[in-house]
Design a protein around this motif. Structure first.
Motif, short mmCIF file in Angstrom:
data_model
loop_
_atom_site.label_atom_id
_atom_site.label_comp_id
_atom_site.label_asym_id
_atom_site.label_seq_id
_atom_site.Cartn_x
_atom_site.Cartn_y
_atom_site.Cartn_z
N TRP A 148 4.04 -9.70 11.39
CA TRP A 148 4.51 -8.11 11.57
C TRP A 148 5.14 -7.87 13.14
O TRP A 148 5.65 -7.09 13.35
N LEU A 149 4.75 -8.48 14.06
CA LEU A 149 5.29 -8.39 15.40
C LEU A 149 6.71 -8.80 15.34
O LEU A 149 7.36 -8.13 16.18
N ALA A 150 6.96 -9.68 14.59
CA ALA A 150 8.36 -10.14 14.53
C ALA A 150 9.46 -9.25 13.98
O ALA A 150 10.63 -9.37 13.89
N LEU A 151 8.66 -8.43 13.08
CA LEU A 151 9.49 -7.70 12.28
C LEU A 151 10.26 -6.39 12.77
O LEU A 151 9.50 -5.86 13.59
N SER A 152 11.27 -6.14 12.25
CA SER A 152 11.78 -4.74 12.67
C SER A 152 10.94 -3.54 12.18
O SER A 152 10.12 -3.79 11.33
N GLU A 153 11.36 -2.31 12.87
CA GLU A 153 10.30 -1.47 12.25
C GLU A 153 10.91 -1.02 10.68
O GLU A 153 9.85 -0.52 10.04
N SER A 154 12.00 -1.21 10.36
CA SER A 154 12.58 -0.85 8.86
C SER A 154 11.80 -1.99 8.06
O SER A 154 11.33 -1.90 7.01
N GLY A 155 11.73 -3.29 8.67
CA GLY A 155 10.74 -4.42 7.86
C GLY A 155 9.51 -4.08 7.76
O GLY A 155 9.18 -4.15 6.78
N ARG A 156 8.76 -3.65 8.87
CA ARG A 156 7.48 -3.20 8.75
C ARG A 156 7.21 -2.07 7.85
O ARG A 156 6.25 -2.00 6.83
N LYS A 157 8.11 -0.99 7.76
CA LYS A 157 7.95 0.06 6.64
C LYS A 157 8.01 -0.54 5.16
O LYS A 157 7.49 -0.03 4.27
N GLU A 158 9.00 -1.43 4.96
CA GLU A 158 9.20 -2.11 3.74
C GLU A 158 7.96 -2.96 3.19
O GLU A 158 7.47 -2.65 2.33
N TRP A 159 7.20 -3.57 4.23
CA TRP A 159 6.17 -4.37 3.91
C TRP A 159 4.88 -3.28 3.59
O TRP A 159 4.18 -3.56 2.68
N VAL A 160 4.77 -2.21 4.39
CA VAL A 160 3.92 -1.19 4.18
C VAL A 160 3.84 -0.54 2.75
O VAL A 160 2.95 -0.48 1.91
N ALA A 161 5.28 -0.38 2.25
CA ALA A 161 5.44 0.35 0.82
C ALA A 161 5.15 -0.76 0.01
O ALA A 161 4.75 -0.32 -1.21
N ALA A 162 5.03 -2.06 0.25
CA ALA A 162 4.77 -2.97 -0.77
C ALA A 162 3.21 -3.28 -0.65
O ALA A 162 2.89 -4.26 -1.39
N ASP A 163 2.59 -2.49 0.11
CA ASP A 163 1.30 -2.89 0.13
C ASP A 163 0.74 -4.16 0.67
O ASP A 163 -0.02 -4.96 0.31
N PHE A 164 1.64 -4.48 1.64
CA PHE A 164 1.52 -5.90 2.24
C PHE A 164 1.40 -6.87 1.37
O PHE A 164 0.48 -7.83 1.68
N ALA A 165 2.18 -7.06 0.40
CA ALA A 165 2.21 -8.01 -0.42
C ALA A 165 2.43 -9.52 0.22
O ALA A 165 3.38 -9.68 1.15
N LEU A 166 1.71 -10.44 -0.22
CA LEU A 166 1.78 -11.62 0.52
C LEU A 166 0.97 -12.83 -0.28
O LEU A 166 0.26 -12.50 -1.23
#
Length: 211
Positions: A148-166
């Motif tokens: 999370w810390l390494a991601l860009s702001e847009s990358g974080r938003k993309e992960w949020v939109a994916a419900d933090f899929a992992l």
């Protein structure tokens, strides 16, 4: 210290991998929550915690213990078989009594079935280490946090939109050696419990970090 509590009822234990994945998603949920950002009610505590060692501890609860934990401020994240509640970080001597008295050791789960091939992002566990389920949950939480810390702001938003899929998987020895040279975020444990100081426990392989 940030506390995570996993629900472990007598006749309903979570699967190992689902517990690890749900713990990681719970950490991401509190990092992204509006109460943790800006002037939110948890923001000051989150900043102080992240400016120091991002220590995490996993405890387990059932029955009335779980209901008391649910009554405290926090976020519950649910997987297929796992429920994990994450709480805003506090100093070690300020952990609420209903959390502090919950057990830490002896949290071990099993996977009921063979695991499918993972979809990315993947948190890869070091195949050369033996960790309890509780320890591994905390380490996966660390790995998700570092990603999370390494991601860009847009990358974080993309992960949020994916419900933090992992996904969480144990790497093969060959995979692990390649991952160590990849430049991806790697958790290096302080060695207070279960593993030697400096042990590299989990690597966060997020596709947005390799584009």
């Amino acid at each position: 210290m940030l506390t995570l509590v996993v629900r472990v009822e007598k006749n309903a234990r979570p699967g190992q991998t689902d517990a690890l994945e749900t713990a990681a998603r719970a950490v991401l949920a509190i990092l992204a929550d509006e109460r943790s950002i800006g002037e939110g009610e948890w923001a000051e505590a989150m900043r102080a915690w992240q400016d120091a060692r991002i220590r995490k501890v996993v405890r387990r609860a059932r029955g009335a213990e779980w209901r008391r934990a649910e009554a405290l401020p926090g976020i519950t994240v649910t997987g297929d078989t796992a429920e994990v509640r994450v709480f805003p970080p506090v100093p070690l001597d300020a952990v609420p009594k209903d959390l502090a008295k919950l057990q830490v050791t002896g949290t071990d789960f099993e996977d009921p079935d063979d695991l499918d091939a993972p979809e990315s992002p993947v948190l890869w566990i070091n195949p050369g280490l033996t960790m309890s389920s509780g320890k591994a949950m905390a380490q996966c939480g660390h790995a998700a946090h570092l990603a999370w810390l390494a991601l860009s702001e847009s990358g974080r938003k993309e992960w949020v939109a994916a419900d933090f899929a992992l996904a969480v998987r144990t790497a093969t020895p060959g995979q692990w050696q390649r991952l160590l040279t990849s430049g991806l975020p790697v958790v290096q444990d302080a060695g207070f419990t279960e593993v030697a100081p400096g042990s590299r426990t989990v690597i966060a392989d997020h596709p947005l970090l390799t584009r």
